[in-house]
Design a protein around this motif. Structure first.
Motif, PDB file in Angstrom:
ATOM      1  N   ARG A 111       0.828  -1.208   0.000  1.00 41.91           N
ATOM      2  CA  ARG A 111       0.000   0.000   0.000  1.00 41.91           C
ATOM      3  C   ARG A 111       0.866   1.264   0.000  1.00 41.91           C
ATOM      4  O   ARG A 111       0.569   2.232  -0.678  1.00 41.91           O
ATOM      5  CB  ARG A 111      -0.917  -0.023   1.205  1.00 41.91           C
ATOM      6  N   ARG A 112       1.979   1.235   0.755  1.00 39.75           N
ATOM      7  CA  ARG A 112       2.891   2.389   0.770  1.00 39.75           C
ATOM      8  C   ARG A 112       3.513   2.593  -0.602  1.00 39.75           C
ATOM      9  O   ARG A 112       3.633   3.722  -1.083  1.00 39.75           O
ATOM     10  CB  ARG A 112       3.969   2.197   1.838  1.00 39.75           C
ATOM     11  N   ILE A 113       3.929   1.511  -1.240  1.00 42.48           N
ATOM     12  CA  ILE A 113       4.525   1.614  -2.583  1.00 42.48           C
ATOM     13  C   ILE A 113       3.491   2.132  -3.579  1.00 42.48           C
ATOM     14  O   ILE A 113       3.782   2.982  -4.415  1.00 42.48           O
ATOM     15  CB  ILE A 113       5.088   0.239  -3.017  1.00 42.48           C
ATOM     16  N   GLY A 114       2.281   1.645  -3.461  1.00 44.51           N
ATOM     17  CA  GLY A 114       1.209   2.103  -4.344  1.00 44.51           C
ATOM     18  C   GLY A 114       0.938   3.587  -4.207  1.00 44.51           C
ATOM     19  O   GLY A 114       0.754   4.297  -5.202  1.00 44.51           O
ATOM     20  N   ARG A 115       0.918   4.061  -2.978  1.00 46.95           N
ATOM     21  CA  ARG A 115       0.695   5.501  -2.767  1.00 46.95           C
ATOM     22  C   ARG A 115       1.856   6.334  -3.290  1.00 46.95           C
ATOM     23  O   ARG A 115       1.658   7.397  -3.869  1.00 46.95           O
ATOM     24  CB  ARG A 115       0.475   5.781  -1.280  1.00 46.95           C
ATOM     25  N   SER A 116       3.075   5.851  -3.104  1.00 48.04           N
ATOM     26  CA  SER A 116       4.244   6.571  -3.620  1.00 48.04           C
ATOM     27  C   SER A 116       4.184   6.654  -5.138  1.00 48.04           C
ATOM     28  O   SER A 116       4.440   7.712  -5.732  1.00 48.04           O
ATOM     29  CB  SER A 116       5.537   5.886  -3.196  1.00 48.04           C
ATOM     30  N   LEU A 117       3.846   5.543  -5.778  1.00 51.94           N
ATOM     31  CA  LEU A 117       3.730   5.549  -7.232  1.00 51.94           C
ATOM     32  C   LEU A 117       2.606   6.469  -7.701  1.00 51.94           C
ATOM     33  O   LEU A 117       2.719   7.140  -8.718  1.00 51.94           O
ATOM     34  CB  LEU A 117       3.508   4.135  -7.762  1.00 51.94           C
TER      35      LEU A 117
END
Length: 152
Positions: free
Chosen positions: A17-23
């Motif tokens: 979820r953190r990676i998704g938000r960063s992307l």
């Protein structure tokens, strides 16, 4: 027994979820920048991109030394326009100067000095009165300035 509508993972929100938000934050910025750079690199004028003077027309074709090959584009253009001024008239040379600057904007910073050179040469060839009659707003009033300075 109560069932939650939003079940929680064991440790809260996971790394996906953190990676998704960063992307989600970074990807639009990257796409806009790359699109802007791609659009800026396109020749929108419709004419093929070519140098002001083809290599075949310069000193390389006449067998001149390699030192002459390394001349700056503005110097090559100045010499070509001075010949044009003598063979035709200052008006033709000024028209070619404007076209060269339009085709190759990097020459714009040298436009005024080239136009002044053309003005001085026009005075030598045609005299001050006739030379002044060819003045036009190419590179502001640099041609007229060259005419005036040559008559002093």
């Amino acid at each position: 027994m109560t069932h939650s509508l939003h079940p929680q993972t064991r440790r809260g929100r996971g790394p996906a979820r953190r990676i998704g938000r960063s992307l989600a934050l970074v990807l639009p910025v990257v796409l806009v920048l790359s699109g802007t750079l791609a659009v800026a690199g396109v020749n929108w004028s419709g004419t093929p991109a070519s140098p002001v003077l083809p290599v075949a027309d310069t000193a390389a074709a006449s067998g001149a030394s390699s030192r002459a090959d390394a001349r700056a584009p503005q110097d090559v253009l100045r010499d070509k326009l001075l010949i044009e001024l003598q063979e035709k008239d200052p008006g033709a040379a000024l028209t070619q100067l404007q076209q060269a600057v339009d085709d190759r904007p990097s020459l714009a910073e040298h436009c005024a000095s080239i136009a002044r050179s053309l003005g001085r040469a026009a005075v030598r060839v045609y005299g001050p009165t006739k030379a002044q009659s060819y003045a036009r707003p190419v590179c502001d009033t640099a041609f007229a300035t060259g005419v005036v300075k040559a008559t002093r």
